[in-house]
Every structure is written in C-alpha cells, then in structure tokens.
Enzyme design. Structure first.
Site, short mmCIF file in Angstrom:
data_model
loop_
_atom_site.label_atom_id
_atom_site.label_comp_id
_atom_site.label_asym_id
_atom_site.label_seq_id
_atom_site.Cartn_x
_atom_site.Cartn_y
_atom_site.Cartn_z
N LEU A 132 0.81 -1.23 0.00
CA LEU A 132 0.00 0.00 0.00
C LEU A 132 0.84 1.27 0.00
O LEU A 132 0.32 2.35 0.28
CB LEU A 132 -0.95 0.01 1.21
N CYS A 150 2.98 -1.56 8.96
CA CYS A 150 1.57 -1.29 8.69
C CYS A 150 0.77 -2.57 8.50
O CYS A 150 -0.30 -2.73 9.07
CB CYS A 150 1.42 -0.40 7.46
N HIS A 151 1.28 -3.49 7.68
CA HIS A 151 0.54 -4.71 7.39
C HIS A 151 1.41 -5.96 7.48
O HIS A 151 0.97 -7.05 7.12
CB HIS A 151 -0.12 -4.62 6.01
N GLY A 152 2.65 -5.81 7.91
CA GLY A 152 3.50 -6.97 8.18
C GLY A 152 4.29 -7.54 7.02
O GLY A 152 4.82 -8.64 7.13
#
Length: 186
Positions: A132, A150-152
């Site tokens: 992202l 943020c999302h790993g």
C-alpha cells in the site's frame, strides 16, 4: 454576357483555403497554452536524477535520498547480508521477477540481478512497500532486510518480498556508479 459576370473558381478556392488555414492557426494559438501546461514542472525535471556521495557509508550502513518524491535507500551491505541474499532459492520467493529497471523486465529475482556487477555490496532501491505504499523499516523482520509495520510485509536483504501481503519486490531504479564513491540515480 459581360466579363464581370464570370466568376473565377480559383479565387474562391484560394479564399476557402486561406480562411481554413487562418482558422487552424487560430485554434493552435488557443490550444497551445493548454498543451504546454502539461509539460513537467522545472522542479520535477531537476529531480529526474540525483547524484549521491557514498564515500562515508561503511558496510552495514545506509542512507536515504529523495528521488522523484520517493525515498531511495542506498545500503552498503555486509558480507553476511550478501551471503544471506545469495542463499535464497527462487522457489522460496513470492515474486520471482527482479523488478530492476536496469535489466530486462523478465529478469529473475536473484541477488545478483538486484545489484550491479562488481558492486554487489550496494543495494539501491525505492524504499516503498509494494502493498500500500508505506515506508518499511530497515534491517528489521525475520529476514534482516525491511519490515513494513503497517501490514506486516517482510523483505530480505535484497529487497525481495518474503512474507506478508505485498505482491512484488521493492523496485530498483535506474542507477549507475559514476565513480567509486558516487552513484547517479535516474
């Protein structure tokens, strides 16, 4: 029938053509400012390339420069980081494509294809997560490369995606060494 009653078709054709040409020139004059404003701004053109002095970077250290509005990490990898990158099999990678703008688009994501021949210790990479667009943290995660909190998403020491939702390896921009201590990005 008098001489004044005869119409000269060549004169009429000339008037049509001249009027049409004046219209085309006028339309071009009106359209040009709109077309010209689509050109890149001078400040954008100035950022098209950036020269980086890497003489102070010891093995294991990095610096981040801004190029085209994006952070680009320049890392002088350690021997261990290079060996870790070389030891990874292509079958272990989520994205088998190198994503290196200096190579053909279908080049495999080997460690060698993510660096420059003769300068394998140097990683030059756009430090943006391909999930992202977040900015990953360096020398973090399970693989010692980059970790996006943020999302790993986790990247290895060559910037290749190894774990998490990111679909692609981090991009390698067009760059070249212009001397032993200077890199030209862009």
């Amino acid at each position: 029938m008098s001489a004044t009653d005869i119409h000269d078709p060549n004169r009429r054709d000339f008037l049509y053509i001249a009027t049409g040409m004046a219209g085309v020139v006028g339309a071009g004059a009106v359209a040009w400012p709109f077309i010209d404003q689509m050109q890149p701004d001078a400040s954008t053109l100035a950022l098209a390339s950036v020269e980086v002095d890497v003489s102070s970077l010891q093995p294991g250290s990095s610096l981040i420069v801004k190029w085209r509005g994006k952070p680009v990490v320049v890392r002088n990898r350690t021997e261990k980081e290079m060996k870790d990158g070389e030891a990874v099999s292509l079958s272990d990678l989520k994205d088998p494509i190198a994503r290196n703008a200096n190579l053909p688009a279908d080049a495999p994501a080997t460690d060698a294809n993510r660096t420059t021949p003769g300068k394998e210790a140097w990683m030059v990479m756009v430090q943006v997560c391909t999930h992202l667009g977040c900015i990953p943290l360096g020398q973090e995660g399970d693989f010692g490369g980059w970790f996006c909190p943020c999302h790993g998403s986790q990247y290895d020491t060559s910037g290749r995606i190894r774990k998490g939702p990111a679909p692609e390896n981090m991009a390698i921009p067009v760059f070249k060494f212009i001397s032993d201590t200077k890199i030209l990005i862009g």
